[in-house]
Design a protein around this motif. Structure first.
Motif, PDB file in Angstrom:
ATOM      1  N   ILE A  32       0.867  -1.183   0.000  1.00 42.37           N
ATOM      2  CA  ILE A  32       0.000   0.000   0.000  1.00 42.37           C
ATOM      3  C   ILE A  32       0.903   1.232   0.000  1.00 42.37           C
ATOM      4  CG2 ILE A  32      -1.575   1.387   1.418  1.00 42.37           C
ATOM      5  CD1 ILE A  32      -3.084  -1.084   2.135  1.00 42.37           C
ATOM      6  N   GLU A  83      -0.215   8.163  -0.917  1.00 42.43           N
ATOM      7  CA  GLU A  83      -0.066   9.099  -2.038  1.00 42.43           C
ATOM      8  C   GLU A  83      -0.398  10.536  -1.651  1.00 42.43           C
ATOM      9  OE1 GLU A  83      -2.986   7.385  -4.925  1.00 42.43           O
ATOM     10  OE2 GLU A  83      -4.145   9.195  -4.438  1.00 42.43           O
ATOM     11  N   ASN A 111      -3.428   3.988  -1.458  1.00 42.83           N
ATOM     12  CA  ASN A 111      -3.890   3.192  -2.599  1.00 42.83           C
ATOM     13  C   ASN A 111      -2.979   1.974  -2.752  1.00 42.83           C
ATOM     14  OD1 ASN A 111      -5.471   2.515  -4.840  1.00 42.83           O
ATOM     15  ND2 ASN A 111      -5.562   4.655  -5.503  1.00 42.83           N
ATOM     16  N   TRP A 112      -3.433   0.980  -3.482  1.00 41.45           N
ATOM     17  CA  TRP A 112      -2.587  -0.193  -3.734  1.00 41.45           C
ATOM     18  C   TRP A 112      -1.385   0.219  -4.570  1.00 41.45           C
ATOM     19  CZ3 TRP A 112      -3.659  -3.731  -0.500  1.00 41.45           C
ATOM     20  CH2 TRP A 112      -4.967  -4.001  -0.127  1.00 41.45           C
ATOM     21  N   VAL A 149      -1.696  -0.123  -8.292  1.00 39.38           N
ATOM     22  CA  VAL A 149      -2.491   0.968  -8.887  1.00 39.38           C
ATOM     23  C   VAL A 149      -1.573   2.158  -9.158  1.00 39.38           C
ATOM     24  CG1 VAL A 149      -4.292   2.668  -8.402  1.00 39.38           C
ATOM     25  CG2 VAL A 149      -4.693   0.248  -7.890  1.00 39.38           C
ATOM     26  N   GLU A 150      -0.726   2.457  -8.163  1.00 39.37           N
ATOM     27  CA  GLU A 150       0.227   3.571  -8.315  1.00 39.37           C
ATOM     28  C   GLU A 150       1.210   3.284  -9.448  1.00 39.37           C
ATOM     29  OE1 GLU A 150       3.684   3.758  -5.649  1.00 39.37           O
ATOM     30  OE2 GLU A 150       3.066   5.765  -5.075  1.00 39.37           O
ATOM     31  N   ASP A 156      -9.531   6.036  -7.595  1.00 43.43           N
ATOM     32  CA  ASP A 156      -9.505   6.883  -6.404  1.00 43.43           C
ATOM     33  C   ASP A 156      -9.013   6.112  -5.180  1.00 43.43           C
ATOM     34  OD1 ASP A 156     -10.105   9.597  -6.710  1.00 43.43           O
ATOM     35  OD2 ASP A 156     -12.136   9.078  -7.350  1.00 43.43           O
ATOM     36  N   PRO A 157      -8.373   6.837  -4.255  1.00 42.78           N
ATOM     37  CA  PRO A 157      -7.799   6.196  -3.063  1.00 42.78           C
ATOM     38  C   PRO A 157      -8.817   6.086  -1.926  1.00 42.78           C
ATOM     39  CG  PRO A 157      -7.277   8.518  -3.093  1.00 42.78           C
ATOM     40  CD  PRO A 157      -8.106   8.272  -4.311  1.00 42.78           C
TER      41      PRO A 157
END
Ligand code: 48F
Length: 262
Positions: free
Chosen positions: A128, A131, A146-147, A150-151, A158-159
């Motif tokens: 995780i 951000e 966020n995962w 995903v980043e 969206d986070p």
């Protein structure tokens, strides 16, 4: 009809994780980064009744511990931090021709710090990435998460947010959380120029001492430990000696306990 064992396993994981995760959405202390200073802090805080969780970008917490010096998987710790190694049951050997210094296995150190933190009651969330920060009424109030995939993949997702009384930046050399605070919330932090001073080149003993000295609350609700503190206050780097990291984790935990009056 009996549930298929495949469903039993999947349901158990989803429910158990959901319980752990939803409980961690409101914390006394949120730590960003799972390096050695953060893991030490997490253990001390958890042992003292603080509801604490660590959010780590990578799959494996431990930060820069695993690789020792240049991938030789040994590190050095000095006398002043031996009590922390002993608390985590980490084996160490004195260096014969360098009194006051000890070697230890960096893989044992990383795994023992992680185990010690979790066993004391700290929750660790790996993979995780933090951000952003939650910033309300002039104070840091939590994290935006966020995962990591995903980043990394740049997905437009969206986070979620974590609310915490205190945030500890344990992100190492880049001081990512303090950087977000200075850049995005446009705050001045507790340094001579109000900004991140930036890490200086290698000077081992100075860096070790200043890492601990510069471990502090940089803005209401926002602390830094380890290399992040060193970078904020313009300290020298020190390489694969880890006493300063451990002592910094111990110090930030004490400061946070005082702040939370635990
Ligand atoms: O850098 P790191 O190991 O933290 P530290 O406690 O220790 C520094 C030493 O390892 C070494 C040293 C000793 O002489 O100089 O470098 O200061 O670990 C920082 C962790 O934070 C994670 C990162 O993946 C690493 O594991 N991290 C960084 N930014 C984020 C993050 C972020 N935005 N969200 C989540 N985790």
């Amino acid at each position: 009809m009996n549930q298929a064992v495949e469903n039993v396993i999947s349901n158990a994981i989803v429910q158990s994780f959901s319980k752990k995760f939803s409980d961690a959405l409101t914390l006394d202390a949120a730590i960003v980064g799972g390096g050695p200073s953060a893991m030490t802090a997490a253990r001390y805080l958890a042992e003292n009744g603080v509801k604490v969780a660590v959010f780590e970008r990578k799959l494996a917490p431990g930060g820069g511990t695993w690789g020792g010096g240049m991938l030789f998987n040994e590190v050095v710790v000095q006398d002043s931090a031996l009590h922390i190694l002993d608390k985590f049951n980490i084996i160490h050997q004195p260096i014969a021709d360098a009194p006051g210094y000890h070697t230890l296995d960096s893989v044992e150190m990383a795994s023992a710090l992680i185990y010690g933190a979790v066993h004391a009651g700290a929750k660790i969330f790996n993979c995780i990435s933090v951000e952003d920060i939650v910033f309300k009424a002039g104070k840091v109030n939590g994290l935006v998460i966020n995962w990591t995939p995903v980043e990394r993949l740049g997905m437009h997702v969206d986070p979620l947010t974590v609310i915490a009384d205190v945030v500890i930046d344990g992100t190492g050399h880049p001081s990512e959380i303090i950087r977000m605070a200075t850049d995005k919330a446009m705050i001045e932090i507790d340094t001579p120029n109000g900004k991140i001073m930036g890490e200086r080149p290698m000077w081992v003993d100075s860096g070790e001492n200043s890492t601990v000295e510069n471990t502090k609350e940089y803005f209401p609700g926002l602390f830094a430990c380890g290399m992040s503190a060193n970078n904020c206050s313009g300290g020298y780097r020190m390489g694969p000696i880890f006493g300063g990291m451990l002592l910094s984790g111990e110090k930030v935990a004490k400061l946070v306990l005082e702040k939370l009056k635990k």
